[in-house]
Scaffold this motif. Structure first.
Motif, PDB file in Angstrom:
ATOM      1  N   LYS A   1      -7.146 -11.980  11.635  1.00  0.00           N
ATOM      2  CA  LYS A   1      -5.927 -11.181  11.745  1.00  0.00           C
ATOM      3  C   LYS A   1      -5.896  -9.990  10.800  1.00  0.00           C
ATOM      4  N   ASN A   2      -6.158 -10.240   9.528  1.00  0.00           N
ATOM      5  CA  ASN A   2      -5.961  -9.166   8.550  1.00  0.00           C
ATOM      6  C   ASN A   2      -7.257  -8.585   8.007  1.00  0.00           C
ATOM      7  N   VAL A   3      -8.361  -8.874   8.696  1.00  0.00           N
ATOM      8  CA  VAL A   3      -9.646  -8.351   8.226  1.00  0.00           C
ATOM      9  C   VAL A   3     -10.226  -7.423   9.287  1.00  0.00           C
ATOM     10  N   MET A   4     -10.541  -6.210   8.867  1.00  0.00           N
ATOM     11  CA  MET A   4     -11.183  -5.249   9.775  1.00  0.00           C
ATOM     12  C   MET A   4     -12.669  -5.579   9.853  1.00  0.00           C
ATOM     13  N   ASN A   5     -13.228  -5.595  11.033  1.00  0.00           N
ATOM     14  CA  ASN A   5     -14.681  -5.739  11.135  1.00  0.00           C
ATOM     15  C   ASN A   5     -15.330  -4.454  10.633  1.00  0.00           C
ATOM     16  N   PRO A   6     -16.311  -4.590   9.725  1.00  0.00           N
ATOM     17  CA  PRO A   6     -16.979  -3.367   9.257  1.00  0.00           C
ATOM     18  C   PRO A   6     -17.724  -2.688  10.408  1.00  0.00           C
ATOM     19  N   ARG A   7     -18.048  -1.421  10.212  1.00  0.00           N
ATOM     20  CA  ARG A   7     -18.721  -0.685  11.277  1.00  0.00           C
ATOM     21  C   ARG A   7     -20.024  -0.077  10.786  1.00  0.00           C
ATOM     22  N   LYS A   8     -20.940   0.132  11.692  1.00  0.00           N
ATOM     23  CA  LYS A   8     -22.169   0.857  11.406  1.00  0.00           C
ATOM     24  C   LYS A   8     -22.244   2.023  12.381  1.00  0.00           C
ATOM     25  N   MET A   9     -23.211   2.938  12.160  1.00  0.00           N
ATOM     26  CA  MET A   9     -23.080   4.240  12.824  1.00  0.00           C
ATOM     27  C   MET A   9     -24.330   4.732  13.562  1.00  0.00           C
ATOM     28  N   ILE A  10     -24.057   5.476  14.630  1.00  0.00           N
ATOM     29  CA  ILE A  10     -25.069   6.360  15.220  1.00  0.00           C
ATOM     30  C   ILE A  10     -24.537   7.777  14.997  1.00  0.00           C
ATOM     31  N   VAL A  11     -25.321   8.633  14.327  1.00  0.00           N
ATOM     32  CA  VAL A  11     -24.835   9.970  13.984  1.00  0.00           C
ATOM     33  C   VAL A  11     -25.779  11.068  14.493  1.00  0.00           C
ATOM     34  N   ASP A  12     -25.203  12.238  14.679  1.00  0.00           N
ATOM     35  CA  ASP A  12     -25.999  13.448  14.854  1.00  0.00           C
ATOM     36  C   ASP A  12     -26.302  13.945  13.437  1.00  0.00           C
ATOM     37  N   PRO A  13     -27.554  13.788  12.973  1.00  0.00           N
ATOM     38  CA  PRO A  13     -27.834  14.052  11.558  1.00  0.00           C
ATOM     39  C   PRO A  13     -27.547  15.490  11.137  1.00  0.00           C
TER      40      PRO A  13
ATOM     41  N   ILE B   1     -31.047  10.479   6.412  1.00  0.00           N
ATOM     42  CA  ILE B   1     -30.393  11.444   7.315  1.00  0.00           C
ATOM     43  C   ILE B   1     -31.078  12.810   7.215  1.00  0.00           C
ATOM     44  N   TYR B   2     -31.276  13.289   5.975  1.00  0.00           N
ATOM     45  CA  TYR B   2     -31.872  14.620   5.801  1.00  0.00           C
ATOM     46  C   TYR B   2     -33.336  14.623   6.218  1.00  0.00           C
ATOM     47  N   ARG B   3     -34.039  13.544   5.909  1.00  0.00           N
ATOM     48  CA  ARG B   3     -35.453  13.449   6.252  1.00  0.00           C
ATOM     49  C   ARG B   3     -35.680  13.552   7.765  1.00  0.00           C
ATOM     50  N   ASN B   4     -34.683  13.081   8.537  1.00  0.00           N
ATOM     51  CA  ASN B   4     -34.853  13.050   9.996  1.00  0.00           C
ATOM     52  C   ASN B   4     -34.011  14.080  10.734  1.00  0.00           C
ATOM     53  N   MET B   5     -33.378  14.952   9.969  1.00  0.00           N
ATOM     54  CA  MET B   5     -32.467  15.939  10.548  1.00  0.00           C
ATOM     55  C   MET B   5     -33.124  16.827  11.603  1.00  0.00           C
ATOM     56  N   GLU B   6     -34.365  17.221  11.329  1.00  0.00           N
ATOM     57  CA  GLU B   6     -35.028  18.170  12.220  1.00  0.00           C
ATOM     58  C   GLU B   6     -35.794  17.488  13.340  1.00  0.00           C
ATOM     59  N   ARG B   7     -36.073  16.205  13.169  1.00  0.00           N
ATOM     60  CA  ARG B   7     -36.966  15.597  14.161  1.00  0.00           C
ATOM     61  C   ARG B   7     -36.302  14.591  15.083  1.00  0.00           C
ATOM     62  N   SER B   8     -35.089  14.115  14.745  1.00  0.00           N
ATOM     63  CA  SER B   8     -34.473  13.073  15.564  1.00  0.00           C
ATOM     64  C   SER B   8     -33.113  13.531  16.066  1.00  0.00           C
ATOM     65  N   LYS B   9     -32.870  13.329  17.375  1.00  0.00           N
ATOM     66  CA  LYS B   9     -31.590  13.733  17.947  1.00  0.00           C
ATOM     67  C   LYS B   9     -30.457  12.897  17.336  1.00  0.00           C
ATOM     68  N   PHE B  10     -30.698  11.582  17.215  1.00  0.00           N
ATOM     69  CA  PHE B  10     -29.715  10.693  16.600  1.00  0.00           C
ATOM     70  C   PHE B  10     -30.368   9.894  15.488  1.00  0.00           C
ATOM     71  N   VAL B  11     -29.560   9.555  14.469  1.00  0.00           N
ATOM     72  CA  VAL B  11     -30.005   8.638  13.436  1.00  0.00           C
ATOM     73  C   VAL B  11     -29.055   7.438  13.446  1.00  0.00           C
ATOM     74  N   VAL B  12     -29.638   6.241  13.382  1.00  0.00           N
ATOM     75  CA  VAL B  12     -28.865   5.004  13.446  1.00  0.00           C
ATOM     76  C   VAL B  12     -28.920   4.349  12.070  1.00  0.00           C
ATOM     77  N   LEU B  13     -27.759   4.117  11.470  1.00  0.00           N
ATOM     78  CA  LEU B  13     -27.730   3.517  10.136  1.00  0.00           C
ATOM     79  C   LEU B  13     -27.298   2.063  10.261  1.00  0.00           C
ATOM     80  N   ASN B  14     -28.257   1.156  10.221  1.00  0.00           N
ATOM     81  CA  ASN B  14     -27.883  -0.273  10.208  1.00  0.00           C
ATOM     82  C   ASN B  14     -28.918  -1.083   9.435  1.00  0.00           C
ATOM     83  N   ASP B  15     -28.623  -2.378   9.222  1.00  0.00           N
ATOM     84  CA  ASP B  15     -29.556  -3.244   8.512  1.00  0.00           C
ATOM     85  C   ASP B  15     -30.511  -3.887   9.508  1.00  0.00           C
ATOM     86  N   ALA B  16     -31.578  -4.498   8.965  1.00  0.00           N
ATOM     87  CA  ALA B  16     -32.611  -5.074   9.835  1.00  0.00           C
ATOM     88  C   ALA B  16     -32.096  -6.276  10.627  1.00  0.00           C
TER      89      ALA B  16
END
Ligand SMILES: *[C@@H]1O[C@H](CO)[C@@H](O)[C@H](O)[C@H]1NC(C)=O
Ligand SMILES: *[C@@H]1O[C@H](CO)[C@@H](O)[C@H](O)[C@H]1NC(C)=O
Ligand SMILES: *[C@@H]1O[C@H](CO)[C@@H](O)[C@H](O)[C@H]1NC(C)=O
Ligand SMILES: *[C@@H]1O[C@H](CO)[C@@H](O)[C@H](O)[C@H]1NC(C)=O
Length: 435
Positions: free
Chosen positions: A349-361, A265-280
Motif C-alpha cells: 500500500k504505502n511503498v512505491m516500487n522502485p524503477r529502472k530506466m531506458i534512456v536516450d543517452p 551513459i557518456y561512454r555510449n552516447m555516440e554509439r547506442s540509440k538507447f542505454v538501459v540502466l539495470n542490474d544483472a
C-alpha cells in the motif's frame, strides 16, 4: 543641521549602493571570465603521460578521474566524470594542450557534485571546463592550480569528440559487479534474455567476481557482446555495499555505482540509440511487444519529447520455486535458474516500487539509479501493462508463502529460445572449465 544631515545620509547611501552594484557587476564579469580558457604557455609539445586506468587518483586522493567527454550540447566544454570529496575539493583547473598551435590553455572548472550522495563524503561529480575556441584538444590534464608543470600531470583522452552514427540500438549498463560475484546461471540467463530482447552490447563495471564467472565474461567478450570496464574502486576508497551512509567510516556508496552509471551513459552516447540502466538480476519484460525495439518505437510515438522511460521493479523471490523447467544439466552450475521463479510479490500500500530506466543517452546530463537528475527531455512512467521488470532475488517482504504471491509466467514466453541459448553458452564455457 538636520536638513544637511539627511542630505548627506542620502548621498552616502546612493554612493554605497553604486559602489556595491559596480563591485557586483565586475565580480560577476570576473567570475565568467575566470572560466574562460587562457593561454599560459606557447611553443610547447604535449608530453604528459597518458592515463590508462579507469580510475586515476589526483595528488592528495580527494579527486578521482574516470574519463573526460566532449560535450557541445550547450557550449563547447569538456565534461570529466569523476569522484570528489564533497567539501575538500574547491578548485580544479583543466589544462588543455593544443597540439596544432603549440599553446597550453588553462580554464577553471565548474565542479558539480551530484545531489544523490546519500550522506557519503565522496560522490559522483561533473568537472566541466570551457574548451579553447580555436582548437579541439584531444587530451586534458586536471590540476588543483592554474600554475605548474603540465609535463608532470597525467593526460586523459577526451572521448566523444567526433559524432558517430549508432552502431547499436540497445546497450545495457551493469554497474559494479563485486563481492566474488558467482551467480553464473542467472547471469547467463539475463545475458541471453537481453540478446533475445534486442541488446547488442552489455557494459559491465567489474570490481571482482569468481573464477568461473571470469570464464563466462571471457566468452561474452569474445562473442562481442560484453565490454568489461575494470572498476578497482576499493583500491582508492573504502566502499560501502549499502546505498546510504551508515556512519561506518566508508567513503562512497554501493561501490561507486552512480559514478559508473554516469560514465556508462557518456561512454555510449555516440554509439547506442538507447542505454538501459539495470542490474544483472533485472530484466525489462515487454508484455505487448515481442522485443524492446518495437516497444520503444511505440513508447516514443506515444510520448513525444520524452527521453527517459521508467519501468516498475517487481520482485520474484528466489525462495519460491516451481518444478517446471528444473533442467538437470543446469543443477551443477552455481546460481539461480530464473525459469523456476514465476511468483512475484504483491504491491504494498504505502511503498512505491522502485524503477529502472531506458534512456536516450544524448538527452541525459546527470543520472541517478532510479531516475535522472538532469536531462533535456521528459521522463515518463511506463505502465505495468506495457512492461515490468522481472527481478529475481531474495524476497523484500519477508518469506511470503506461495499463496500470497502472484503467479506471473511472462518469462516463460521465451522458454524455448532461452533454454537453447543458455545450453549453447554452458556447453562452451563449462567444457573449458574441465580442461
Ligand atoms: C594516496 O593513496 C595512495 C594509495 O592508494 C597512497 O600510497 C598515498 O600515500 C595517498 N596519498 C595521500 C596524499 O594521501
Ligand atoms: C573479491 O572480493 C572479496 C570481498 O568482497 C574478497 O574476499 C575476494 O578475495 C576478492 N577476490 C578476488 C579474486 O580478488
Ligand atoms: C530439481 O530436481 C532435482 C531432482 O531431479 C531435485 O533434487 C531439486 O531439488 C530440484 N530443484 C528445484 C529447485 O526444484
Ligand atoms: C515454452 O515455449 C513454447 C513456445 O516457444 C510454448 O509453446 C510453451 O507453452 C512454453 N512453455 C511454457 C510452460 O510456458
Amino acid at each position: 543641521c538636520c536638513v544637511l544631515g539627511k542630505k548627506s545620509y542620502f548621498a552616502a547611501a546612493v554612493c554605497i549602493m553604486t559602489v556595491t552594484s559596480m563591485l557586483a557587476v565586475s565580480y560577476l564579469k570576473l567570475q565568467s571570465l575566470s572560466h574562460q580558457p587562457k593561454v599560459i604557455q606557447e611553443g610547447r609539445r604535449c608530453r604528459g603521460k597518458i592515463a590508462i586506468s579507469t580510475i586515476t587518483a589526483l595528488e592528495g586522493n580527494k579527486t578521482f578521474i574516470i574519463s573526460p567527454y566532449f560535450d557541445d550540447r550547450e557550449s563547447k566544454v569538456t565534461r570529466l566524470i569523476g569522484i570528489v570529496h564533497h567539501e575538500d575539493v574547491k578548485q580544479l583547473y583543466c589544462w588543455f594542450c593544443c597540439q596544432a598551435n603549440g599553446k597550453i590553455y588553462v580554464s577553471k572548472a565548474k565542479i558539480d557534485v551530484h545531489s544523490d550522495r546519500f550522506g557519503f563524503p565522496y560522490g559522483a561529480a561533473d568537472i566541466v571546463c570551457l574548451e579553447p575556441k580555436n582548437c579541439d584538444p584531444t587530451h586534458v590534464s586536471i590540476h588543483q592550480s592554474p600554475h605548474g608543470n603540465i609535463d608532470q600531470l597525467p593526460r586523459f583522452e577526451i572521448k566523444n569528440r567526433k559524432p558517430e552514427t549508432f552502431s547499436v540500438d540497445f546497450t545495457v549498463c551493469i554497474s559494479a559487479m563485486f563481492g566474488n560475484y558467482n551467480n553464473v546461471l542467472q547471469f547467463i540467463q539475463s545475458m541471453e534474455m537481453y540478446k533475445i530482447l534486442g541488446v547488442q552490447k552489455v557494459v559491465i563495471y567489474k570490481n571482482n567476481c569468481s573464477h568461473l564467472m571470469e570464464k563466462v565474461l571471457k566468452f561474452y567478450i569474445e562473442e562481442g557482446t560484453v565490454e568489461v570496464i575494470p572498476w578497482p574502486i576499493n583500491s582508492h576508497l573504502r566502499v560501502s555495499s549499502a546505498w546510504h551512509f551508515m556512519q561506518d567510516g566508508t567513503h562512497i556508496g554501493y561501490y561507486g555505482q552512480i559514478t559508473a552509471l554516469n560514465d556508462c551513459i557518456y561512454r555510449n552516447m555516440e554509439r547506442s540509440k538507447f542505454v538501459v540502466l539495470n542490474d544483472a538480476d533485472e530484466i525489462i519484460l515487454p508484455l505487448k511487444h515481442p522485443d524492446w525495439k518495437t516497444m520503444m518505437n511505440s513508447l516514443q510515438e506515444q510520448n513525444p519529447g520524452t527521453s527517459v522511460f521508467l519501468f516498475e521493479n517487481h520482485i520474484f523471490p528466489e525462495t519460491i520455486s516451481s518444478q517446471t523447467f528444473n533442467i538437470s544439466s543446469w543443477n551443477a552450475v552455481p546460481g539461480v535458474n530464473i525459469l523456476q521463479h514465476v511468483y512475484r510479490e504483491p504491491d504494498r500500500k504505502n511503498v512505491m516500487n522502485p524503477r529502472k530506466m531506458i534512456v536516450d543517452p544524448r538527452k541525459v546530463i546527470q543520472t541517478s539509479v532510479h531516475s535522472v537528475l538532469r536531462a533535456y527531455g521528459k521522463s515518463v512512467y511506463v505502465p505495468m501493462d506495457v512492461a515490468l521488470i522481472y527481478h529475481c532475488r531474495k524476497g523484500l517482504q519477508g518469506n511470503l508463502p506461495r499463496e500470497s504471491l502472484i503467479r506471473d509466467t511472462t518469462l516463460w514466453k521465451y522458454n524455448s529460445s532461452l533454454i537453447m541459448n543458455v545450453n549453447k553458452v554452458l556447453s562452451q564455457t563449462m567444457l573449458q572449465t574441465q580442461n
